[in-house]
Design a protein around this motif. Sequence first.
Motif, PDB file in Angstrom:
ATOM      1  N   TYR A  64       0.825  -1.095  -0.023  1.00 45.52           N
ATOM      2  CA  TYR A  64       0.011   0.189   0.065  1.00 45.52           C
ATOM      3  C   TYR A  64       0.985   1.325  -0.022  1.00 45.52           C
ATOM      4  CZ  TYR A  64      -4.429  -2.433   0.585  1.00 45.52           C
ATOM      5  OH  TYR A  64      -5.544  -3.155   0.340  1.00 45.52           O
ATOM      6  N   GLN A  68       0.513   4.219  -2.861  1.00 49.46           N
ATOM      7  CA  GLN A  68       0.289   5.341  -2.474  1.00 49.46           C
ATOM      8  C   GLN A  68       1.367   6.689  -3.193  1.00 49.46           C
ATOM      9  OE1 GLN A  68       0.195   5.074   1.868  1.00 49.46           O
ATOM     10  NE2 GLN A  68      -1.769   5.730   1.881  1.00 49.46           N
ATOM     11  N   ILE A  80      -6.385   4.732   1.559  1.00 49.40           N
ATOM     12  CA  ILE A  80      -5.792   4.187   3.076  1.00 49.40           C
ATOM     13  C   ILE A  80      -5.554   5.124   4.088  1.00 49.40           C
ATOM     14  CG2 ILE A  80      -3.615   3.195   4.177  1.00 49.40           C
ATOM     15  CD1 ILE A  80      -4.925   1.373   2.267  1.00 49.40           C
ATOM     16  N   MET A 100      -8.777   1.361   6.038  1.00 54.52           N
ATOM     17  CA  MET A 100      -8.819   1.729   4.986  1.00 54.52           C
ATOM     18  C   MET A 100     -10.283   2.097   4.347  1.00 54.52           C
ATOM     19  SD  MET A 100      -8.641  -1.844   2.583  1.00 54.52           S
ATOM     20  CE  MET A 100      -7.409  -2.529   3.545  1.00 54.52           C
TER      21      MET A 100
END
Length: 359
Positions: A64, A68, A80, A100
């Motif tokens: 994640y 991002q 997130i 999230m």
Amino acid sequence: MPDFKVVEDVGTGKGMLSCVQLINEEKYGGNVILKIPGSDNTRERFLIDDNTFCKLHNSEVDAYTFLQKHTEKNILFPKIYELEKMDVSVDPIKQGHIIMEHLKGMTHLYCHDALRPEDLVEPVKNLARFHSIGAELTEEEGINVSRDFLESWFGKLFTQANKDYFIGNLSKTAEWMNSDVAKEAIGELDRILSPENFQKLNNDCQITGVREVLCHGDYSFHNLLFEKLQDGSYKFRAIIDFQSVNWGNAGQDLSRLFVTALNGKDRRDSEERLLRVYHDELTKVSKGEVPFTWEQLQKSYKRFFQLHAAILCAVTPGLFFMTFDAKEEGPEKNEFRDKMVEKYVALLEEIHRNIKEGY
């Protein structure tokens, strides 16, 4: 970790590696998803320990973080809000968590469901974009990505006792199969799901010279979020569940998706076209440096097809029988059985064909 107001346990029956809850958190605008590593059922059934849960959870946190950082890739994933890694080196263990976005109106898909080939075009393009991230990671980022996922994870899951149980369930469906080739191929699953084969596929890129990419590791349609539209089609909304991220061959993700998401006929009719969609998108986003040729992709797909076809045929019959036995006798029950058996027969026949071709 602070206490959260739990609205609903939304993970029961839908996963095996995490506790997933819908919580209400005002600072994030209301209901959001809380994901905590670990599952008591998985600990007991597969003897998974905290070290393994830690490795899987932290891989997802890293994934994640990469997503991002690379928003220009236009990969669909939930927003997130919090990422915290698990730490087993301290006492008490720092559990770690992910908070999230809660995407509303999503349809949960089960092993007996099937999507249409058109429904997979966007997931295939998103996968190509995700794979391309690997070439842009720093050395420090890339060193933490697993290179032994297939060997370590599947080695834990497919012990001989578990294989005997899984394949025993599949064998019960043989009486409904109208294909002697498919019935014969059931006997090949034990070899395909062996430590030696996991090791070989784990090292596939080093063996074959195909350049590795950043793989999702479990790109099943169960780990994709879809919204069912009024015309019966499915709109792709997001990729989730990145615990299995690893350096590997793109064929592992593509075969996992096609095997799980399509019925036998649609998969056979459309897999080459969807592979083309993938390769074209990867070419587009790779800045002129495509990691492998079209021919390499075709062969990679066939090698990893054997693994993921065997996994689906092994692990889903238990759920199939549980659902099948609970249904009332009648046309709906027969249709449910026929759909699942069609998928098993097509996969097993393909396993047999690929073995004859040397895969």
